[in-house]
Design a protein around this motif. Structure first.
Motif, PDB file in Angstrom:
ATOM      1  N   ARG A  27       0.829  -1.208   0.000  1.00 16.46           N
ATOM      2  CA  ARG A  27       0.000   0.000   0.000  1.00 16.46           C
ATOM      3  C   ARG A  27       0.861   1.255   0.000  1.00 16.46           C
ATOM      4  O   ARG A  27       0.493   2.263  -0.604  1.00 16.46           O
ATOM      5  CB  ARG A  27      -0.937  -0.007   1.210  1.00 16.46           C
ATOM      6  CG  ARG A  27      -2.065  -1.017   1.095  1.00 16.46           C
ATOM      7  CD  ARG A  27      -3.025  -0.913   2.264  1.00 16.46           C
ATOM      8  NE  ARG A  27      -3.638   0.398   2.351  1.00 16.46           N
ATOM      9  CZ  ARG A  27      -4.679   0.794   1.622  1.00 16.46           C
ATOM     10  NH1 ARG A  27      -5.197  -0.014   0.721  1.00 16.46           N
ATOM     11  NH2 ARG A  27      -5.189   1.997   1.779  1.00 16.46           N
ATOM     12  N   ARG A  28       2.005   1.213   0.659  1.00 16.68           N
ATOM     13  CA  ARG A  28       2.912   2.363   0.620  1.00 16.68           C
ATOM     14  C   ARG A  28       3.454   2.572  -0.791  1.00 16.68           C
ATOM     15  O   ARG A  28       3.508   3.700  -1.291  1.00 16.68           O
ATOM     16  CB  ARG A  28       4.052   2.175   1.615  1.00 16.68           C
ATOM     17  CG  ARG A  28       3.647   2.309   3.070  1.00 16.68           C
ATOM     18  CD  ARG A  28       4.858   2.578   3.935  1.00 16.68           C
ATOM     19  NE  ARG A  28       5.824   1.495   3.860  1.00 16.68           N
ATOM     20  CZ  ARG A  28       5.879   0.482   4.710  1.00 16.68           C
ATOM     21  NH1 ARG A  28       4.996   0.408   5.693  1.00 16.68           N
ATOM     22  NH2 ARG A  28       6.800  -0.454   4.594  1.00 16.68           N
ATOM     23  N   LEU A  29       3.868   1.486  -1.431  1.00 17.46           N
ATOM     24  CA  LEU A  29       4.353   1.599  -2.807  1.00 17.46           C
ATOM     25  C   LEU A  29       3.258   2.094  -3.737  1.00 17.46           C
ATOM     26  O   LEU A  29       3.508   2.909  -4.637  1.00 17.46           O
ATOM     27  CB  LEU A  29       4.873   0.236  -3.287  1.00 17.46           C
ATOM     28  CG  LEU A  29       6.154  -0.279  -2.640  1.00 17.46           C
ATOM     29  CD1 LEU A  29       6.465  -1.679  -3.144  1.00 17.46           C
ATOM     30  CD2 LEU A  29       7.314   0.655  -2.936  1.00 17.46           C
ATOM     31  N   LEU A  30       2.045   1.612  -3.524  1.00 12.83           N
ATOM     32  CA  LEU A  30       0.929   2.027  -4.363  1.00 12.83           C
ATOM     33  C   LEU A  30       0.615   3.505  -4.173  1.00 12.83           C
ATOM     34  O   LEU A  30       0.316   4.227  -5.135  1.00 12.83           O
ATOM     35  CB  LEU A  30      -0.293   1.169  -4.043  1.00 12.83           C
ATOM     36  CG  LEU A  30      -1.454   1.200  -5.037  1.00 12.83           C
ATOM     37  CD1 LEU A  30      -0.988   0.780  -6.419  1.00 12.83           C
ATOM     38  CD2 LEU A  30      -2.578   0.296  -4.559  1.00 12.83           C
ATOM     39  N   LEU A  31       0.696   3.973  -2.936  1.00 12.06           N
ATOM     40  CA  LEU A  31       0.423   5.385  -2.662  1.00 12.06           C
ATOM     41  C   LEU A  31       1.485   6.286  -3.289  1.00 12.06           C
ATOM     42  O   LEU A  31       1.172   7.338  -3.874  1.00 12.06           O
ATOM     43  CB  LEU A  31       0.352   5.607  -1.151  1.00 12.06           C
ATOM     44  CG  LEU A  31      -0.084   6.994  -0.682  1.00 12.06           C
ATOM     45  CD1 LEU A  31      -1.479   7.309  -1.198  1.00 12.06           C
ATOM     46  CD2 LEU A  31      -0.044   7.088   0.832  1.00 12.06           C
ATOM     47  N   ILE A  32       2.747   5.883  -3.204  1.00 13.75           N
ATOM     48  CA  ILE A  32       3.820   6.665  -3.830  1.00 13.75           C
ATOM     49  C   ILE A  32       3.667   6.660  -5.347  1.00 13.75           C
ATOM     50  O   ILE A  32       3.891   7.674  -6.020  1.00 13.75           O
ATOM     51  CB  ILE A  32       5.191   6.108  -3.411  1.00 13.75           C
ATOM     52  CG1 ILE A  32       5.384   6.248  -1.899  1.00 13.75           C
ATOM     53  CG2 ILE A  32       6.313   6.824  -4.137  1.00 13.75           C
ATOM     54  CD1 ILE A  32       6.647   5.596  -1.383  1.00 13.75           C
ATOM     55  N   HIS A  33       3.253   5.519  -5.889  1.00 14.67           N
ATOM     56  CA  HIS A  33       3.044   5.427  -7.332  1.00 14.67           C
ATOM     57  C   HIS A  33       1.908   6.342  -7.774  1.00 14.67           C
ATOM     58  O   HIS A  33       1.961   6.950  -8.856  1.00 14.67           O
ATOM     59  CB  HIS A  33       2.755   3.978  -7.721  1.00 14.67           C
ATOM     60  CG  HIS A  33       3.379   3.589  -9.014  1.00 14.67           C
ATOM     61  ND1 HIS A  33       3.550   2.282  -9.419  1.00 14.67           N
ATOM     62  CD2 HIS A  33       3.882   4.339 -10.028  1.00 14.67           C
ATOM     63  CE1 HIS A  33       4.121   2.253 -10.600  1.00 14.67           C
ATOM     64  NE2 HIS A  33       4.329   3.484 -10.995  1.00 14.67           N
ATOM     65  N   CYS A  34       0.871   6.450  -6.961  1.00 17.50           N
ATOM     66  CA  CYS A  34      -0.237   7.367  -7.271  1.00 17.50           C
ATOM     67  C   CYS A  34       0.256   8.813  -7.325  1.00 17.50           C
ATOM     68  O   CYS A  34      -0.128   9.580  -8.219  1.00 17.50           O
ATOM     69  CB  CYS A  34      -1.336   7.224  -6.223  1.00 17.50           C
ATOM     70  SG  CYS A  34      -2.328   5.726  -6.360  1.00 17.50           S
ATOM     71  N   ALA A  35       1.100   9.183  -6.372  1.00 20.10           N
ATOM     72  CA  ALA A  35       1.644  10.546  -6.364  1.00 20.10           C
ATOM     73  C   ALA A  35       2.514  10.797  -7.593  1.00 20.10           C
ATOM     74  O   ALA A  35       2.479  11.886  -8.186  1.00 20.10           O
ATOM     75  CB  ALA A  35       2.445  10.769  -5.085  1.00 20.10           C
TER      76      ALA A  35
END
Length: 245
Positions: free
Chosen positions: A5-13
């Motif tokens: 989820r952290r990687l996904l959130l950074i990818h969204c940004a």
């Protein structure tokens, strides 16, 4: 928060920044193309020539003006525009998918993650090539405008100097410099996205491998074997009573 989820959130940004950076490439290139009447200033060749001022300003005396022998190839400008458009559309689509995955608490499949890594790396090299071409072409145009830095003004100041061309050169430096900086930023974002996509692929691959083993170890710790978790053992037949005579 879990690692995926952290990687996904950074990818969204990163995708959100890609949309903004892509627009900062497309809009200046479109404005410059409109001001230059569809011509490309990158890698243009020309020279300065002195002529009678009366031909241009109806005033006596001599003046020097820029003569463009050959305009630059349109592909040089179109490549930067294409990278900007693709980055904007791809960032918008992937950003929406990231939000959907964050809400649904799941991630791409292993094959989809592999395709994302492959696409990110390919566009990274394409964006880097477009950035180099734009930088070299812009430098070549500045050398032409400033007559290889022999003019008493810089390339940035030359957009306020009348060049007596049939195109509008009043904002060329602002447009091209903004597009150049934005395109290099897009390249950096594609590098970040490639790294994030690889990390998500590695994390997904690791989960697919270690998932069954973790389940088996949990059963062993609880005192169950795979045989116990399968079909139940049939009951033994009742013992026949023996009669002693």
């Amino acid at each position: 928060m879990e690692l995926d989820r952290r990687l996904l959130l950074i990818h969204c940004a990163a995708h959100a920044l890609s949309v903004a950076a892509g627009l900062l490439v497309v809009v200046p290139m479109a404005l410059n193309g409109s001001a230059f009447k569809g011509r490309c200033a990158l890698f243009s060749a020309g020279y300065w020539r002195k002529e009678d001022r009366a031909e241009f300003t109806e005033q006596p005396g001599e003046m020097s003006h820029l003569v463009v022998q050959r305009w630059g190839p349109l592909e040089a400008c179109q490549l930067a525009t294409f990278v900007g458009i693709f980055t904007t559309l791809y960032g918008a689509a992937q950003g929406w998918r990231c939000l959907f995955y964050l809400h649904g608490r799941h991630d791409d499949t292993l094959f989809s993650s592999f395709l994302t890594v492959l696409l990110s790396v390919c566009v990274l090299f394409l964006s880097a090539g477009a950035s180099v071409i734009l930088s070299l072409g812009f430098s070549s145009w500045c050398d032409t405008v400033t007559d290889d830095n022999t003019r008493p003004y810089s390339c940035a100041e030359s957009q306020s100097v009348p060049l007596y061309l049939d195109v509008d050169t009043s904002t060329f430096y602002t447009d091209l410099s903004l597009a150049q900086a934005s395109l290099w930023f897009v390249t950096a974002l594609w590098l970040v996205q490639s790294i994030l996509a690889f990390l998500r692929l590695y994390h997904s691959h690791r989960q697919n491998i270690t998932g069954p083993w973790l389940h088996r170890d949990k059963e062993l710790l609880l005192g169950h074997t795979p045989l116990d978790s399968g079909s139940p053992t049939p009951p033994l037949p009742p013992a026949t009573p023996s009669v002693c005579v």
